[in-house]
Enzyme design. Structure first.
Site, PDB file in Angstrom:
ATOM      1  N   SER A 188     -24.810  72.254  19.339  1.00 27.25           N
ATOM      2  CA  SER A 188     -24.369  71.131  20.189  1.00 27.25           C
ATOM      3  C   SER A 188     -23.207  71.556  21.071  1.00 27.25           C
ATOM      4  CB  SER A 188     -23.913  69.975  19.296  1.00 27.25           C
ATOM      5  OG  SER A 188     -23.269  68.972  20.071  1.00 27.25           O
ATOM      6  N   TYR A 201     -19.219  66.450  11.911  1.00 29.07           N
ATOM      7  CA  TYR A 201     -20.375  66.878  12.722  1.00 29.07           C
ATOM      8  C   TYR A 201     -20.016  68.100  13.581  1.00 29.07           C
ATOM      9  CZ  TYR A 201     -24.095  66.629  16.259  1.00 29.07           C
ATOM     10  OH  TYR A 201     -25.131  66.921  17.112  1.00 29.07           O
TER      11      TYR A 201
HETATM   12  P1  NAD Z   1     -33.095  62.371  16.402  1.00 31.13           P
HETATM   13  O1  NAD Z   1     -32.500  61.292  15.599  1.00 31.13           O
HETATM   14  O2  NAD Z   1     -34.292  62.050  17.203  1.00 31.13           O
HETATM   15  O3  NAD Z   1     -33.466  63.611  15.493  1.00 31.13           O
HETATM   16  C1  NAD Z   1     -32.740  63.956  14.347  1.00 31.13           C
HETATM   17  C2  NAD Z   1     -33.750  64.094  13.238  1.00 31.13           C
HETATM   18  O4  NAD Z   1     -33.111  64.662  12.104  1.00 31.13           O
HETATM   19  C3  NAD Z   1     -34.320  62.793  12.769  1.00 31.13           C
HETATM   20  O5  NAD Z   1     -35.465  62.430  13.496  1.00 31.13           O
HETATM   21  C4  NAD Z   1     -34.646  63.083  11.306  1.00 31.13           C
HETATM   22  O6  NAD Z   1     -36.022  63.317  11.149  1.00 31.13           O
HETATM   23  C5  NAD Z   1     -33.912  64.355  10.998  1.00 31.13           C
HETATM   24  N1  NAD Z   1     -33.097  64.235   9.809  1.00 31.13           N
HETATM   25  C6  NAD Z   1     -31.846  63.734   9.682  1.00 31.13           C
HETATM   26  N2  NAD Z   1     -31.452  63.802   8.395  1.00 31.13           N
HETATM   27  C7  NAD Z   1     -32.473  64.371   7.711  1.00 31.13           C
HETATM   28  C8  NAD Z   1     -32.676  64.720   6.352  1.00 31.13           C
HETATM   29  N3  NAD Z   1     -31.725  64.534   5.421  1.00 31.13           N
HETATM   30  N4  NAD Z   1     -33.863  65.269   5.993  1.00 31.13           N
HETATM   31  C9  NAD Z   1     -34.834  65.465   6.912  1.00 31.13           C
HETATM   32  N5  NAD Z   1     -34.693  65.174   8.210  1.00 31.13           N
HETATM   33  C10 NAD Z   1     -33.524  64.632   8.593  1.00 31.13           C
HETATM   34  O7  NAD Z   1     -31.935  62.925  17.323  1.00 31.13           O
HETATM   35  P2  NAD Z   1     -31.790  64.254  18.200  1.00 31.13           P
HETATM   36  O8  NAD Z   1     -30.641  63.986  19.062  1.00 31.13           O
HETATM   37  O9  NAD Z   1     -33.061  64.684  18.785  1.00 31.13           O
HETATM   38  O10 NAD Z   1     -31.315  65.310  17.124  1.00 31.13           O
HETATM   39  C11 NAD Z   1     -31.879  66.587  16.994  1.00 31.13           C
HETATM   40  C12 NAD Z   1     -30.792  67.634  16.907  1.00 31.13           C
HETATM   41  O11 NAD Z   1     -30.091  67.661  18.138  1.00 31.13           O
HETATM   42  C13 NAD Z   1     -29.752  67.391  15.829  1.00 31.13           C
HETATM   43  O12 NAD Z   1     -29.473  68.598  15.159  1.00 31.13           O
HETATM   44  C14 NAD Z   1     -28.530  66.945  16.631  1.00 31.13           C
HETATM   45  O13 NAD Z   1     -27.344  67.270  15.958  1.00 31.13           O
HETATM   46  C15 NAD Z   1     -28.718  67.760  17.877  1.00 31.13           C
HETATM   47  N6  NAD Z   1     -27.976  67.309  19.061  1.00 31.13           N
HETATM   48  C16 NAD Z   1     -28.229  66.088  19.598  1.00 31.13           C
HETATM   49  C17 NAD Z   1     -27.501  65.695  20.728  1.00 31.13           C
HETATM   50  C18 NAD Z   1     -27.722  64.351  21.359  1.00 31.13           C
HETATM   51  O14 NAD Z   1     -26.912  63.960  22.210  1.00 31.13           O
HETATM   52  N7  NAD Z   1     -28.757  63.613  21.026  1.00 31.13           N
HETATM   53  C19 NAD Z   1     -26.570  66.554  21.296  1.00 31.13           C
HETATM   54  C20 NAD Z   1     -26.362  67.791  20.728  1.00 31.13           C
HETATM   55  C21 NAD Z   1     -27.079  68.166  19.601  1.00 31.13           C
END
Ligand code: NAD
Ligand code: MG
Length: 296
Positions: A188, A201
């Protein structure tokens, strides 16, 4: 107009302000307004992952869903992992890809559990007859304004999900991965510019970046490449289900130079590149997809 049409990127996707919206974690993409764009209608594959076998965590929604759609259309078989509570989102992905004749195996379960992580890898190998791409993308993000309110349980769950799970999955997978295999971890912008209310986080996202750098040099000795992606603010269920303080959702994305949130479909092409043989010389790197926020 699709993502392949030349246009002004500032106005290519919805801009703040967004409706106020709060969901219980982990949240569902189908409950978001506007609905995130995961490339369902538009992503065009070019056969860059023909015959590959990919395990993607968090593939029900957000970045993981966009990656699953892109990888399947690039020719890969997919095992997707998500939490049981997210089955409604997962079913949408499965239905879409199966209707296109793609091979998708769904394995729900909690990555905070070491035994489950090991089983997930072994079931993926069985389901696809091997494994050559791992996208460790599942993540937990819960904003807490004051450190004295940050519980040990939350701290532990954030580290288990974001740091231990990739460690357990990658370690279990190593004996199965052939030379040419690729691992991609979702870090991130928080690894570079930590927000005051994302202490646990941000620490995990910096840990993931360091882990990828260390493993980059180690795994290339086996012909395996590992890289990370560092997204900026992306419109996914993670954010309105506690990732941001509720009052930050309407202006989500406004702070970055492009002045809007990114959509999952805008992140997926970097995962395609990193998984493909085109990235043969890219090792231990963290790619920013941040809407202009510097990662250097
Ligand atoms: P999202 O909520 O769509 O995806 C996150 C997924 O993590 C969930 O769908 C869930 O299936 C899974 N998850 C969470 N806890 C879990 C557990 N204990 N066991 C199994 N699965 C679990 O959101 P996203 O933003 O697409 O997140 C994906 C990645 O992107 C994450 O690692 C997040 O930290 C990272 N990220 C997101 C952003 C943002 O702004 N959305 C920015 C930087 C990084
Ligand atoms: Mg989800």
């Amino acid at each position: 107009m699709t993502q392949y049409t030349m246009q002004d990127p500032r106005t290519q996707y919805p801009q703040p302000s967004f409706d106020k919206q709060v969901q219980e974690a982990p949240g569902l993409a189908k409950e978001m307004t506007p609905k995130p764009d995961h490339g369902e209608e538009t992503y065009r594959g070019l056969g860059r992952l023909d015959g590959r076998k990919a395990l993607i965590t968090g593939a029900d929604s957000g970045i993981g869903r966009a990656v699953a759609i892109a990888y399947a259309r690039e020719g890969a078989d997919i095992v997707m992992n998500y939490l049981e509570e997210e089955s409604a989102d997962a079913r949408e992905v499965i239905r879409l890809l199966e209707a296109e004749g793609k091979k998708v195996t769904a394995i729900a379960g909690d990555l905070k559990d070491e035994t489950f992580c090991k089983d997930l890898v072994n079931k993926s190998v069985d389901a696809m007859g091997g494994l050559d791409i791992i996208v460790s993308n599942a993540g937990k993000q819960t904003a807490v304004e004051d450190l004295t309110d940050l519980t040990t349980d939350q701290f532990d769950a954030t580290f288990k999900t974001n740091v231990y799970a990739p460690f357990w999955i990658i370690r279990e997978a190593i004996p199965h991965l052939p030379p040419g295999a690729a691992i991609i971890v979702t870090s991130s912008i928080q690894a570079y510019q930590p927000s005051p209310h994302l202490v646990d986080y941000a620490a995990t996202k910096a840990a993931e970046k360091a882990m990828v750098q260390a493993l980059g040099a180690q795994l290339i000795e086996k012909g395996i490449r590992i890289n990370a992606v560092a997204p900026g603010p992306i419109w996914t269920p993670l954010q309105p289900s506690g990732g941001q303080l509720p009052e930050s959702i309407p202006d989500f994305g406004k702070q970055v130079p492009i002045k809007r949130a990114g959509q999952p479909v805008e992140v997926a092409p970097v995962y395609v590149f990193l998984a493909s043989q085109e990235a043969s010389y890219v090792i231990g790197e963290t790619y920013g997809v941040t809407g202009g926020n510097p990662t250097g």
